[in-house]
Enzyme design. Structure first.
Site, short mmCIF file in Angstrom:
data_model
loop_
_atom_site.label_atom_id
_atom_site.label_comp_id
_atom_site.label_asym_id
_atom_site.label_seq_id
_atom_site.Cartn_x
_atom_site.Cartn_y
_atom_site.Cartn_z
N ALA A 132 0.83 -1.21 0.00
CA ALA A 132 0.00 0.00 0.00
C ALA A 132 0.86 1.25 0.00
O ALA A 132 0.54 2.26 -0.66
CB ALA A 132 -0.93 -0.01 1.22
N TYR A 133 1.97 1.21 0.73
CA TYR A 133 2.92 2.33 0.76
C TYR A 133 3.50 2.58 -0.63
O TYR A 133 3.55 3.72 -1.11
CB TYR A 133 4.02 2.00 1.76
CG TYR A 133 5.24 2.87 1.71
CD1 TYR A 133 5.24 4.16 2.23
CD2 TYR A 133 6.43 2.40 1.16
CE1 TYR A 133 6.37 4.96 2.18
CE2 TYR A 133 7.57 3.18 1.12
CZ TYR A 133 7.54 4.46 1.64
OH TYR A 133 8.66 5.25 1.59
N LEU A 134 3.94 1.51 -1.31
CA LEU A 134 4.51 1.67 -2.64
C LEU A 134 3.48 2.18 -3.64
O LEU A 134 3.79 3.01 -4.51
CB LEU A 134 5.09 0.34 -3.12
CG LEU A 134 6.30 -0.19 -2.34
CD1 LEU A 134 6.72 -1.56 -2.86
CD2 LEU A 134 7.48 0.78 -2.42
N LYS B 112 2.98 5.97 -2.88
CA LYS B 112 4.10 6.75 -3.39
C LYS B 112 4.03 6.87 -4.92
O LYS B 112 4.27 7.95 -5.48
CB LYS B 112 5.43 6.11 -2.98
CG LYS B 112 5.78 6.28 -1.51
CD LYS B 112 6.04 7.74 -1.17
CE LYS B 112 6.60 7.93 0.21
NZ LYS B 112 6.70 9.37 0.58
#
Length: 220
Positions: free
Chosen positions: A130-132, A135
């Site tokens: 989810a972070y990638l 970003k």
């Protein structure tokens, strides 16, 4: 120069603020928690207390007014869930870019992540995936803004080792680690190199002095 940094209490941001203040620039960091203000003052930066998850574009544009550059170095941080990856790493980055455009601050840098992608590799841990994605979405939004002279920096694995002042900076570096000290040093150099606008750069440790590495990618 006046540089406003979103995520002003982050580990990279504090290092960047110290560097900017040390060379005579005016650094200001956006923080959510007023208790962090003294930490910014200790490195020579002006604390600006605003919550990017709940602020309006007009509010942030007001504090960007008159700045020479804007740096998005905010992140939900370790321990946060999928929802805050979206609300900080993506939505707050979009709001910050909207505010920069409204305030007329063209020079815009964002600290992204190596491997940022709308489709992370199969088997990636769900929160990190989810972070990638967040970003990547923030990067894609920035790339579609002709009103900003943007540069996207994607560091490798971050470490707290002392900086070496030597890096590998390129459109593609392959995997690797880099110190937070050196990320901050590269950001400071990029701010001063507007000819890096429109570039997406990966960063890991290497053998090239920071100033030379930035000059090389800028084609100067």
């Amino acid at each position: 120069m006046r540089i406003v940094i979103a995520g002003g209490h982050g580990q990279i941001a504090l290092r960047l603020e110290r560097l900017l203040a040390g060379r005579g620039d005016e650094a200001a960091g956006i923080i959510r928690d007023p208790a962090q203000a003294d930490d910014l003052r200790a490195v020579g930066a002006e604390p600006l207390v605003h919550d990017l998850e709940h602020a309006s574009v007009e509010e942030i544009a007001g504090i960007l007014d008159g700045a020479d550059a804007a740096v998005f170095a905010a992140g939900a941080g370790p321990g946060s869930g999928v929802g805050r990856k979206q609300s900080v790493d993506h939505a707050a980055a979009v709001l910050f870019a909207d505010a920069a455009e409204r305030a007329g601050v063209r020079r815009h840098l964002i600290v992204s992540a190596m491997g940022a992608s709308p489709e992370p590799r199969a088997g990636t841990e769900p929160v990190f995936a989810a972070y990638l994605r967040a970003k990547a979405a923030a990067d894609d939004d920035l790339r579609r803004r002709p009103g900003l002279d943007w540069t996207i920096l994607r560091p490798g694995l971050l470490t707290d080792d002392p900086g070496t002042g030597r890096v590998h900076l390129a459109a593609s570096t392959g995997p690797g680690a880099v110190t937070r000290d050196d990320v901050a040093a590269v950001l400071a150099e990029l701010i001063d190199t507007p000819s890096t606008a429109g570039l997406i750069l990966e960063l890991i440790e290497g053998h090239t002095p920071v100033a030379v590495a930035v000059k090389d990618v800028a084609g100067n």
